[in-house]
Scaffold this motif. Structure first.
Motif, PDB file in Angstrom:
ATOM      1  N   GLY A   3      25.293  26.919  18.122  1.00 36.82           N
ATOM      2  CA  GLY A   3      25.295  26.965  19.575  1.00 36.82           C
ATOM      3  C   GLY A   3      26.002  25.737  20.138  1.00 36.82           C
ATOM      4  N   ASP A  28      23.666  30.460  19.777  1.00 38.42           N
ATOM      5  CA  ASP A  28      24.324  30.793  18.521  1.00 38.42           C
ATOM      6  C   ASP A  28      24.723  32.276  18.534  1.00 38.42           C
ATOM      7  N   GLU A  30      26.512  33.822  20.713  1.00 39.37           N
ATOM      8  CA  GLU A  30      26.692  34.385  22.061  1.00 39.37           C
ATOM      9  C   GLU A  30      28.170  34.435  22.449  1.00 39.37           C
ATOM     10  N   ALA A 154      32.401  27.601  16.176  1.00 42.03           N
ATOM     11  CA  ALA A 154      32.525  28.224  17.487  1.00 42.03           C
ATOM     12  C   ALA A 154      33.995  28.502  17.758  1.00 42.03           C
ATOM     13  N   THR A 186      29.881  32.226  17.642  1.00 38.99           N
ATOM     14  CA  THR A 186      29.676  31.738  19.014  1.00 38.99           C
ATOM     15  C   THR A 186      31.044  31.641  19.686  1.00 38.99           C
TER      16      THR A 186
END
Ligand code: ATP
Length: 341
Positions: A3, A28, A30, A154, A186
């Motif tokens: 996240g 995390d 998303e 990410a 993410t």
């Protein structure tokens, strides 16, 4: 996967407050969209997250680790820009493998990773071509594959679809959303396009002048805008806003209907003077004014064309229109939402 947490991030360039106190938690896995007009600070925020820009103040955490002082590479995030930045003389294979070149990854592992990323994006048959031999959509996939090959914690995407034509954008939206869900990375996605934001985001942060105006799911942003900026930035045509006793009354064009179309529940009636209309195939947009109220722009109604045939639109005529009360939104004189009814 990890996240991302931003705590009161600020960035000034001289007198410009590009990012003016943004706090944001991206869970995390998303898919978070940063949506806002040109110059609102969304690219600056993304560059701060990946480490290409240093914030003036505030903390940034990725995967629970404070990364304020960490160089971009060590953050483990991948960023993809609008321009893609592919190397024209390299093959697709070499372009995708590029981020792994400087790591100590053995070449057979690199080959496997390139294969994985290119299969994921459906470009494994293009590996021996050069970027100029690809369509815009294929180039965009190569750039995505290159971003993914390092298996980033990410993925940061800055307007990745803006070079594509409308049809390709629609399919690319689907593709990105699907592969993001499949690998669960993410993702923070910057755009000024509300259709992309609504169609792809698990949540959307609507940004204006370096601040978050509202953070919510697409449905929350659309149905319950926190203020008049959000109400008019999201939705096409935007929410109608008319002056009210102590503020403003808002309603979406699709909820503003000829009165005879409303046969149940409580509603509020308006006298609507039709000005002109546009036939858009699936819908007709009718423009006009409402008797006795002020509005900065023309009031719009979005209707099924079958209900308002061309010959029924006579400019200058008054018609009884209405909005169901549950679809009315109230805003105070400063533009902040007051209540749902
Ligand atoms: P766009 O959609 O047009 O890319 P944006 O929302 O991504 O816009 P930013 O690029 O983050 O906006 O810029 C935010 C503000 O900061 C703008 O007013 C811009 O002029 C300013 N700005 C950005 N980078 C710099 C810089 N390096 N030096 C000075 N001002 C900058």
């Amino acid at each position: 996967m990890a996240g991302v947490l931003a705590r009161d991030i600020r960035k000034t360039f001289g007198d410009t407050h590009a990012v003016d106190g943004i706090s944001l938690t991206v869970a995390d896995g998303e898919f978070m969209v940063l949506l806002g007009p040109s110059g609102c600070g969304k690219t600056t925020l993304l560059r701060i997250i990946c480490g290409l820009e240093q914030q003036t103040s505030g903390d940034l955490m990725i995967g629970g680790q404070l990364v304020n002082e960490m160089p971009p590479r060590a953050r483990g995030v991948a960023m993809m820009f609008q321009s893609y930045g592919l190397y024209p003389h390299y093959t697709v294979r070499k372009n995708i493998a590029f981020p792994l070149r400087t790591t100590r990854v053995p070449s057979d592992v690199i080959d496997k990773k390139v294969q994985w990323a290119s299969q994921l994006l459906g470009i494994d048959h293009l590996l021996d071509r050069r970027p100029r031999q690809l369509s815009g959509g294929e180039r965009q996939r190569v750039a995505l594959a290159r971003a993914l090959v390092r298996e980033p914690t990410a993925l940061l995407l800055d307007e990745p679809l803006s070079n594509l034509d409308a049809k390709l954008r629609a399919s690319a939206r689907q593709d990105i959303k699907q592969f993001q869900q499949r690998i669960g990375v993410t993702t923070i996605y910057v755009t000024h396009d509300q259709v992309e934001a609504m169609g792809m985001g698990d949540r959307i942060a609507v940004i204006d002048h370096g601040r978050i105006r509202q953070l919510g799911t697409p449905a929350e942003i659309y149905d319950d805008p926190a203020d008049m900026f959000v109400a008019t930035f999201v939705g096409a045509p935007p929410m109608n806003l008319i002056t009210n006793n102590s503020g403003y009354l808002g309603f979406r064009p699709e909820n503003f209907l000829p009165k005879e179309m409303i046969d149940d529940g409580e509603f509020t009636e308006f006298s609507f003077r039709v000005d002109r209309s546009e036939y858009l195939g699936a819908e007709r947009i009718v423009y006009g004014t409402i008797d006795g109220v002020e509005s900065k722009q023309l009031i719009t109604a979005k209707l099924p064309p079958a209900h308002v045939p061309e010959e029924s639109i006579r400019p200058g005529e008054w018609h009884p229109y209405a909005v169901r009360n549950h679809a009315l939104r109230r805003f105070d004189k400063d533009g902040k939402r007051v209540s749902r009814h």
